[in-house]
Design an enzyme around this catalytic site. Sequence first.
Site, PDB file in Angstrom:
ATOM      1  N   ARG A 108      -9.060   1.656   7.605  1.00 57.98           N
ATOM      2  CA  ARG A 108      -9.799   2.689   6.564  1.00 57.98           C
ATOM      3  C   ARG A 108     -10.908   1.772   5.754  1.00 57.98           C
ATOM      4  O   ARG A 108     -10.646   0.914   5.172  1.00 57.98           O
ATOM      5  CB  ARG A 108      -9.025   3.412   5.530  1.00 57.98           C
ATOM      6  CG  ARG A 108      -9.309   4.426   4.634  1.00 57.98           C
ATOM      7  CD  ARG A 108      -8.444   4.862   3.623  1.00 57.98           C
ATOM      8  NE  ARG A 108      -8.098   4.008   2.786  1.00 57.98           N
ATOM      9  CZ  ARG A 108      -7.076   4.188   1.935  1.00 57.98           C
ATOM     10  NH1 ARG A 108      -6.406   5.496   1.687  1.00 57.98           N
ATOM     11  NH2 ARG A 108      -6.442   3.271   1.190  1.00 57.98           N
ATOM     12  N   ASP A 204      -0.383  -1.504  -0.693  1.00 62.51           N
ATOM     13  CA  ASP A 204      -1.073  -1.681   0.343  1.00 62.51           C
ATOM     14  C   ASP A 204       0.006  -2.246   1.135  1.00 62.51           C
ATOM     15  O   ASP A 204       0.293  -3.372   1.060  1.00 62.51           O
ATOM     16  CB  ASP A 204      -2.292  -2.339   0.333  1.00 62.51           C
ATOM     17  CG  ASP A 204      -3.063  -2.597   1.641  1.00 62.51           C
ATOM     18  OD1 ASP A 204      -2.436  -2.919   2.762  1.00 62.51           O
ATOM     19  OD2 ASP A 204      -4.191  -2.166   1.825  1.00 62.51           O
TER      20      ASP A 204
END
Length: 213
Positions: A108, A204
């Site tokens: 991303r 994350d």
Amino acid sequence: MSPTFPNLTVVDHPLIQHKLSFLRDKETSKKKFKELVDEIAMLMAYEVTKDLPLAEVEVETPLERMTARQVAGKKLTVVPILRAGLGMVDGVVRLMPGVRVGHIGLYRDHDTLQPVDYYFKIPADAESRDFLVLDPMLATGGSASAAVTSLKRQGAKRVRMLCMVAAPEGVQRMLEDHPDVHVYAAALDRELNDVGYILPGLGDAGDRLFGTK
């Protein structure tokens, strides 16, 4: 089934929820985080595969011959979205050692939040296989949607998604882009923040799995 999202099943087994609490904890070490992702993926795989078709087979027990049942077809393929999805592979494969493993490389872009495709490799007979896409987090849904689009482009007709935590925005994106793809998550979290991270989330997953920032 979620009353809000018909394409979502939240797997709320007590053992999964217990392990998920440690997965979320910022003090959990890299080693422990990796172990938890592996364990939760294996536990969730029971739910995801509960409706696999069975076929009758003849076997010889130590005492007599009988008719037993085995998974029919054996055409299941797990496809982690690189790189965080790699942390879920071993748990699923440990449960079903005969599955094939494909890979989809997507990341991303931190500025646009859009998926960038850099690698794709799956078995050739995609149209005859059931695919299980793995990614610990379903955030914006961009990467997951792009991965499913790539699979369908190669002929895949039966695809499911397995993640640890999902944001409503990501589930909605999957519902709009791929209403035929069911999403399994250990939790449906509150929302995304202004930079696309799930709240309350777990940070994350890729960085926590591999010790990077």
